[in-house]
Design a protein around this motif. Structure first.
Motif, PDB file in Angstrom:
ATOM      1  N   CYS A 203       6.842   6.430  18.138  1.00 18.85           N
ATOM      2  CA  CYS A 203       7.756   7.346  18.809  1.00 18.85           C
ATOM      3  C   CYS A 203       9.147   7.096  18.227  1.00 18.85           C
ATOM      4  O   CYS A 203       9.687   5.997  18.346  1.00 18.85           O
ATOM      5  N   MET A 204       9.701   8.088  17.573  1.00 19.02           N
ATOM      6  CA  MET A 204      10.985   7.921  16.901  1.00 19.02           C
ATOM      7  C   MET A 204      12.143   7.857  17.897  1.00 19.02           C
ATOM      8  O   MET A 204      13.224   7.399  17.553  1.00 19.02           O
ATOM      9  N   GLN A 205      11.921   8.279  19.129  1.00 18.67           N
ATOM     10  CA  GLN A 205      12.976   8.244  20.143  1.00 18.67           C
ATOM     11  C   GLN A 205      13.108   6.861  20.775  1.00 18.67           C
ATOM     12  O   GLN A 205      14.208   6.418  21.088  1.00 18.67           O
TER      13      GLN A 205
ATOM     14  N   GLU B 227       0.845  -1.182   0.000  1.00 17.16           N
ATOM     15  CA  GLU B 227       0.000   0.000   0.000  1.00 17.16           C
ATOM     16  C   GLU B 227       0.885   1.238   0.000  1.00 17.16           C
ATOM     17  O   GLU B 227       1.883   1.294   0.714  1.00 17.16           O
ATOM     18  N   ASN B 228       0.530   2.203  -0.815  1.00 15.53           N
ATOM     19  CA  ASN B 228       1.179   3.504  -0.729  1.00 15.53           C
ATOM     20  C   ASN B 228       0.461   4.285   0.355  1.00 15.53           C
ATOM     21  O   ASN B 228      -0.756   4.448   0.291  1.00 15.53           O
ATOM     22  N   VAL B 229       1.199   4.729   1.344  1.00 16.46           N
ATOM     23  CA  VAL B 229       0.582   5.393   2.484  1.00 16.46           C
ATOM     24  C   VAL B 229       1.160   6.783   2.668  1.00 16.46           C
ATOM     25  O   VAL B 229       2.246   7.102   2.195  1.00 16.46           O
ATOM     26  N   LYS B 230       0.424   7.595   3.400  1.00 16.33           N
ATOM     27  CA  LYS B 230       0.897   8.920   3.777  1.00 16.33           C
ATOM     28  C   LYS B 230       1.580   8.792   5.135  1.00 16.33           C
ATOM     29  O   LYS B 230       1.034   8.204   6.069  1.00 16.33           O
ATOM     30  N   VAL B 231       2.791   9.328   5.231  1.00 10.59           N
ATOM     31  CA  VAL B 231       3.535   9.310   6.488  1.00 10.59           C
ATOM     32  C   VAL B 231       3.880  10.748   6.839  1.00 10.59           C
ATOM     33  O   VAL B 231       4.322  11.518   5.999  1.00 10.59           O
ATOM     34  N   ARG B 232       3.670  11.078   8.092  1.00 11.03           N
ATOM     35  CA  ARG B 232       3.989  12.416   8.574  1.00 11.03           C
ATOM     36  C   ARG B 232       4.972  12.274   9.729  1.00 11.03           C
ATOM     37  O   ARG B 232       4.743  11.501  10.657  1.00 11.03           O
ATOM     38  N   PHE B 233       6.063  13.023   9.671  1.00  6.99           N
ATOM     39  CA  PHE B 233       7.023  13.053  10.765  1.00  6.99           C
ATOM     40  C   PHE B 233       6.906  14.413  11.420  1.00  6.99           C
ATOM     41  O   PHE B 233       6.920  15.437  10.744  1.00  6.99           O
ATOM     42  N   ILE B 234       6.777  14.400  12.731  1.00  5.40           N
ATOM     43  CA  ILE B 234       6.593  15.661  13.436  1.00  5.40           C
ATOM     44  C   ILE B 234       7.346  15.628  14.760  1.00  5.40           C
ATOM     45  O   ILE B 234       7.313  14.635  15.484  1.00  5.40           O
ATOM     46  N   GLY B 235       8.052  16.702  15.030  1.00 10.17           N
ATOM     47  CA  GLY B 235       8.758  16.863  16.296  1.00 10.17           C
ATOM     48  C   GLY B 235       8.261  18.127  16.965  1.00 10.17           C
ATOM     49  O   GLY B 235       7.981  19.117  16.295  1.00 10.17           O
TER      50      GLY B 235
ATOM     51  N   PHE C  99       7.624  12.023  16.492  1.00  5.93           N
ATOM     52  CA  PHE C  99       6.720  10.947  16.105  1.00  5.93           C
ATOM     53  C   PHE C  99       6.659  10.792  14.596  1.00  5.93           C
ATOM     54  O   PHE C  99       6.799  11.766  13.852  1.00  5.93           O
ATOM     55  N   GLY C 100       6.433   9.565  14.180  1.00  8.47           N
ATOM     56  CA  GLY C 100       6.051   9.259  12.815  1.00  8.47           C
ATOM     57  C   GLY C 100       4.602   8.813  12.878  1.00  8.47           C
ATOM     58  O   GLY C 100       4.225   7.999  13.726  1.00  8.47           O
TER      59      GLY C 100
END
Length: 99
Positions: free
Chosen positions: A46-48, A12-20, A30-31
């Protein structure tokens, strides 16, 4: 006989948002993966720490759940995170995959 029975294998092609962002006491990174899988719930990572969960609007309101899943040390930080997610994640009707 095969050792494993495949349940699904989707591409699946998905939308990903990365936000700090930061609060008064904490930094968060977060992703957020928006997908049609998992009952339509966004997957929040949680990217951490690498901890992840599927979140719907009810789970966002449950600060104890957020505190547990992301190992947040106090209730105020969990409330801050809940406030952030309530503004970031869509409040769409979620799909029941097993109807």
């Amino acid at each position: 006989m095969e050792l494993f029975e495949k349940l699904y294998d989707e591409h699946e092609n998905v939308k990903v948002r990365f936000i700090g962002f930061t609060t008064e006491h904490t930094r968060y990174d977060f992703g957020i993966i928006y997908t049609n899988m998992f009952f339509g719930k966004p997957l929040v990572v949680c990217m951490q720490t690498g901890r992840s969960t599927l979140l719907d609007p009810k789970e966002i309101e449950d600060t104890e759940y957020l505190q547990t899943v992301f190992r947040i040390p106090n209730k105020q930080q969990a409330a801050d995170l809940a406030e952030f997610f309530s503004g970031m994640l869509p409040s769409i009707p979620f799909i029941t995959e097993y109807e």
